[in-house]
Write an enzyme that holds these catalytic residues in place. Structure first.
Site, PDB file in Angstrom:
ATOM      1  N   SER A  68      63.146 136.438  53.922  1.00  0.00           N
ATOM      2  CA  SER A  68      62.925 136.452  54.017  1.00  0.00           C
ATOM      3  C   SER A  68      62.704 137.209  55.179  1.00  0.00           C
ATOM      4  CB  SER A  68      63.280 134.768  54.379  1.00  0.00           C
ATOM      5  OG  SER A  68      63.670 134.243  54.070  1.00  0.00           O
ATOM      6  N   ARG A  69      62.364 138.510  55.125  1.00  0.00           N
ATOM      7  CA  ARG A  69      62.222 139.963  56.782  1.00  0.00           C
ATOM      8  C   ARG A  69      62.665 139.620  57.194  1.00  0.00           C
ATOM      9  NH1 ARG A  69      60.045 141.351  52.485  1.00  0.00           N
ATOM     10  NH2 ARG A  69      57.947 141.907  51.723  1.00  0.00           N
TER      11      ARG A  69
END
Length: 210
Positions: free
Chosen positions: A187-188
């Protein structure tokens, strides 16, 4: 597929403060050794970014040839574009990217030339062809292939199997003031741990928002 549709989820590791080495050099050595063990292609390849006298940045891949408590060492032609940049502005940044491990390391600091004896020792360890190449290449200058090959023949005839180190070729050492270790996460929400040099405490470790 559109370029904008190219995505990858990073899920191969974590980097927590509780697991990080107290010294950034120890942390670098740990990750470098793991990259070598994982057979990452050319783990010693790093991007070197410099800035010239007008403020124009430039980046290229070079090979690290040593690291210790003094800094990170590479060798090149002093008259090349990078050499001229460093003459005008002796600050630079290094970037290692080890994609199979989903890791990168960013290093910033001041660059200095290494001692002539250190450059001599490394030059003598290089293959003969590479030593002749250091004489042949007027690095970053326009040239034809024919002229380049003619210069190679000239220096082979001149030096044979024992070319000395040219005065225009040698080592640089980046003395780090900041090192950032990046581990890809889903999810970065990546892990980014930064070490900053501090005259009193040695190194300050903090976490940066991804």
């Amino acid at each position: 597929m559109s370029v904008s549709d190219l995505r990858q989820s990073y899920e191969k590791g974590v980097l927590l403060e509780s697991e990080a080495a107290r010294s950034p050099l120890d942390q670098f050595s740990r990750w470098f050794d793991e990259a070598v063990a994982a057979k990452v292609p050319e783990p010693n390849a790093m991007t070197l970014a410099t800035v010239d006298a007008t403020g124009q940045p430039s980046a290229r891949i070079v090979l690290i040839k040593g690291y210790d408590e003094r800094g990170f060492t590479f060798f090149t032609n002093y008259e090349s574009r990078k050499g001229q940049d460093l003459l005008a502005n002796p600050r630079a940044a290094l970037l290692f990217f080890w994609q199979p491990l989903e890791r990168q390391i960013r290093i910033e600091g001041v660059v200095e030339r290494v001692a002539a004896a250190e450059s001599d020792a490394y030059f003598a360890s290089r293959p003969v062809g590479s030593r002749i190449g250091a004489w042949t290449s007027q690095q970053s200058q326009p040239v034809t292939r024919e002229a380049l090959e003619a210069r190679e023949r000239e220096f082979k005839a001149r030096f044979g199997d024992d070319p000395p180190r040219p005065e225009h070729w040698g080592g640089y050492r980046l003395v780090p003031s900041t090192l950032e270790f990046w581990q890809g996460r889903p999810s970065r929400l990546h892990d980014r741990l930064r070490y900053r040099a501090d005259g009193k405490q040695g190194w300050i470790l903090d976490r940066l928002s991804p």
